[in-house]
Structure formats: structure tokens, C-alpha cells
Design a protein around this motif. Sequence first.
Motif, mmCIF file in Angstrom:
data_model
loop_
_atom_site.group_PDB
_atom_site.id
_atom_site.type_symbol
_atom_site.label_atom_id
_atom_site.label_comp_id
_atom_site.label_asym_id
_atom_site.label_seq_id
_atom_site.Cartn_x
_atom_site.Cartn_y
_atom_site.Cartn_z
ATOM 1 N N UNK A 18 0.954 -1.250 -0.142
ATOM 2 C CA UNK A 18 0.088 -0.098 -0.059
ATOM 3 C C UNK A 18 0.843 1.521 0.025
ATOM 4 N N UNK A 19 1.773 1.330 1.094
ATOM 5 C CA UNK A 19 2.398 2.747 1.243
ATOM 6 C C UNK A 19 3.456 3.006 0.348
ATOM 7 N N UNK A 20 3.978 2.013 -0.150
ATOM 8 C CA UNK A 20 5.241 2.107 -1.057
ATOM 9 C C UNK A 20 4.869 2.766 -2.358
ATOM 10 N N UNK A 21 3.678 2.151 -2.919
ATOM 11 C CA UNK A 21 2.946 2.796 -4.252
ATOM 12 C C UNK A 21 2.842 4.363 -4.055
ATOM 13 N N UNK A 22 2.669 4.812 -2.791
ATOM 14 C CA UNK A 22 1.949 6.168 -3.081
ATOM 15 C C UNK A 22 3.252 7.331 -2.791
ATOM 16 N N UNK A 23 4.117 6.779 -2.627
ATOM 17 C CA UNK A 23 5.522 7.603 -2.212
ATOM 18 C C UNK A 23 6.458 7.728 -3.670
ATOM 19 N N UNK A 24 6.715 8.698 -4.124
ATOM 20 C CA UNK A 24 7.441 8.936 -5.332
ATOM 21 C C UNK A 24 8.870 9.657 -5.011
ATOM 22 N N UNK A 25 9.234 9.676 -3.712
ATOM 23 C CA UNK A 25 10.554 10.370 -3.271
ATOM 24 C C UNK A 25 11.253 9.558 -2.766
ATOM 25 N N UNK A 54 0.536 -0.161 10.575
ATOM 26 C CA UNK A 54 1.057 1.140 10.585
ATOM 27 C C UNK A 54 2.676 1.029 10.272
ATOM 28 N N UNK A 55 3.483 2.172 10.217
ATOM 29 C CA UNK A 55 5.030 2.159 9.955
ATOM 30 C C UNK A 55 5.286 3.550 9.923
ATOM 31 N N UNK A 56 6.623 3.585 10.126
ATOM 32 C CA UNK A 56 7.511 4.809 10.165
ATOM 33 C C UNK A 56 7.991 5.172 8.601
ATOM 34 N N UNK A 57 7.726 6.302 8.258
ATOM 35 C CA UNK A 57 8.559 6.525 6.882
ATOM 36 C C UNK A 57 9.267 8.087 7.221
ATOM 37 N N UNK A 58 10.532 7.834 6.824
ATOM 38 C CA UNK A 58 11.398 9.054 6.827
ATOM 39 C C UNK A 58 11.961 9.572 5.551
ATOM 40 N N UNK A 59 11.659 10.818 5.189
ATOM 41 C CA UNK A 59 11.915 11.564 4.153
ATOM 42 C C UNK A 59 12.726 12.820 4.396
ATOM 43 N N UNK A 60 13.302 13.388 3.445
ATOM 44 C CA UNK A 60 14.055 14.647 3.655
ATOM 45 C C UNK A 60 13.192 15.721 4.429
ATOM 46 N N UNK A 61 13.599 16.584 5.020
ATOM 47 C CA UNK A 61 12.697 17.648 5.768
ATOM 48 C C UNK A 61 11.526 18.201 4.674
ATOM 49 N N UNK A 62 12.323 18.590 3.568
ATOM 50 C CA UNK A 62 11.577 19.355 2.736
ATOM 51 C C UNK A 62 10.428 18.760 1.948
ATOM 52 N N UNK A 63 10.393 17.515 2.096
ATOM 53 C CA UNK A 63 9.375 16.298 1.716
ATOM 54 C C UNK A 63 8.477 15.873 2.548
ATOM 55 N N UNK A 64 8.407 16.413 3.717
ATOM 56 C CA UNK A 64 7.693 15.878 4.736
ATOM 57 C C UNK A 64 6.202 16.111 4.572
ATOM 58 N N UNK A 65 5.968 17.260 4.388
ATOM 59 C CA UNK A 65 4.413 17.827 4.064
ATOM 60 C C UNK A 65 3.760 17.183 2.920
ATOM 61 N N UNK A 66 4.618 16.989 1.812
ATOM 62 C CA UNK A 66 3.939 16.324 0.451
ATOM 63 C C UNK A 66 3.929 15.036 0.580
ATOM 64 N N UNK A 67 4.905 14.258 1.496
ATOM 65 C CA UNK A 67 4.487 12.724 1.877
ATOM 66 C C UNK A 67 3.529 12.585 2.702
ATOM 67 N N UNK A 68 3.196 13.648 3.433
ATOM 68 C CA UNK A 68 2.045 13.291 4.504
ATOM 69 C C UNK A 68 0.763 13.426 3.946
#
Length: 351
Positions: A18-25, A54-68
Motif C-alpha cells: 500500500x504505502x510504497x506505491x504512494x511515495x515517489x520520493x 502502521x509504519x514509520x516513513x522517513x524523508x528529507x525535511x523538505x518532503x515531509x508535508x508532501x509525503x504526509x
Amino acid sequence: MADFIPGLALARSFYTDVVAALLDMPHSACLIGEGSEVLGYDTPRSTDHEWGPRAQIFVAADQVDRARAVVSAGLPAQHRGHPTAWYSLAEQRVAHHVEIAALDDWLTARLGLNPLAGLDHAAWLALPQQHLLQLTSGAVFRDDSGELTRLREVLRWYPDDVWRWLLAAQWHLIGNAEPLLGRVRETGDELGTRLIEHRLCRLITEMAFLQEKRYRPYDKWFGAAFAELRAAATLGPLIDDVLGGAPGSLPVALIELAERHNDLGIADPVTPVVADFDVGINGAVRPHPVLNSGDFVTATTASITDPALRSLIPVGAIDQLTHTDDALINFSGWPQSLAGCYRAMLSDSSG
């Protein structure tokens, strides 16, 4: 009602399907931190709160809002029959449980520091083992930056000198508690006797975790985790004998612990000896058999290379010094405050 599936397996399929398919970064994905499923101890009972996909996803700080935003918009209502949103204690509302953050921010919020920036001895001594266990257990599903893998490698176990000091401190605690037992028995205090026996059994089992380089969990899972240690096969029955009141069982358990310590090969070997307690004051010797724990303290301390740590009074790290319950670990500033205390004492010792 959906069939129970261990939470770690559920989290893995939730991310993969599910989640992996939603993230393009670029991102890292895992299940670590709090939760019985992270340690592999969850059961159907665990599903009554804070449990589900549930899971934790870590991205670059400038990508947090878009990923959420993309995750919140794209999650299905259920995964494998389990709802993807349920009551969140942290948010006080029904919400999904995909945590998305920059790794540095997530760590700082939980630990008050980022271990990837470096840990001095004081920081190690003030980190509760429950936190260390939570961060090195669970599973990593993806790690594009490699930071998550590096974090878990950094935290895998204490630096060698810190480990030796913890072992010495644990022997010190055993050596302080054991002489009390004979004196309390002598006065006919049955409750006091049982309490000290339980205290010594706890110290012995805690030492077994240290000897095998395994972080110990808090009390709910302590016995289950101890049963997984190599030492459980021999120490477990001896602990049962002590708790069951078998005469002479405690010295046998302590000698077994001492021999396992010698097998580590980290310090000059010490021959375990059980003899009457030498008070060390005014030539007093009491007819209460005790192990020569002080010799293990001395030998282990002598093997520490850092002179400041070698000189530090062996009061122990945070878990040895105090109770590390949920309030202290997760909701107070005590760990950070203790780090400052350890740092000051180490500075005094080095000076």
C-alpha cells in the motif's frame, strides 16, 4: 473480524502493498519504536489499542508535508481486514498510523538527541535500554539513504568500555544486596528475606542480558526475553530454585553467573569463591556466605581503557540506577538530566 496476524508481518505487507506505491520520493520505511509487535511479543490481546497496519516513513525535511499529504489521501480504509485508521492516543482522535518525518526530527523528539551525530559515554549511560531495544528491533523495509541502517548499527550495543562498566556496576549491585540476605534471615524477617531473594534473582537475570549483549525490555516482556537467552537453560532452573526456597540455590546461581562472566574473556579471570561475609570494618566477619563479587568488580573495572570511566563510582547506568517506567522514559526529562550528571562526573574523573 479479521484473523490475527503478527503486527510486524502486517506492517511489512502494509508498506509493501500500500504505502510504497504512494511515495515517489527517496525514503526509508520501517516499524521500530514502541509496541509489542516491534519486539515480536504481540498476541490477539494486543489488538485492543494502538495496534494495526502502521509504519514509520522517513524523508528529507523538505518532503515531509508532501509525503504526509499523499499518504493521507491515498490510504485505503482497510488492509488485510484491519482498519488503517483507529484512535490515536498521541493525537486524541481517529487517525492513520503512518508516521512521516525527517529521521533527525523523529529521533530528537524521542531521545532528545540524534545518535548519528555521535554519543559520548554520558549519553550512552543515560539512554534507557527500552529505547535502545525499540530502535534496534522491528524491521527495516526500505532505506534509500542508508541512515536508518547506520542508526541501528550505531545503537546495536554499547561501546566496549561502557559495557564493561555496566558489568562492573551490576556486580557491585549484587555484592551490595547479597550480604543483606543472611542478616535478614537471622532476624527471622520472612518477608524481607523473600524480597531480597527476589531482588538478587532480578539482578542475576539482568546480568545475563548484559553478558549476552542483549538489551532488556521493561517488565511486561522481561521474562519472555530472558527465556530467549542462552543463559536461560542453566540459570533459569536455578532462579526457579531460589524463588521456590530451595536451600543453597542462590550461591549455585551466582557461581554459574560468575563462570559465565569469566567465559567472556574481557578481564583477568576471577575464581568464584563463596565464603563468610567480611564486613571490612573492625575485622568483623559474619557467618553469611556470599560470593566474592567485589573481585569481579575490581577485575572488570581494571579492564576499562577510559580512565574517567574507570574511575567513576559504579552506580550504574539509568536502568541500574532507577526504575525506567513509561513516565520516566517517554514523558520526562530525566534521561537528559542524568546525561548531564554523568557528563559532569566523567569530567571530574578525567580532571
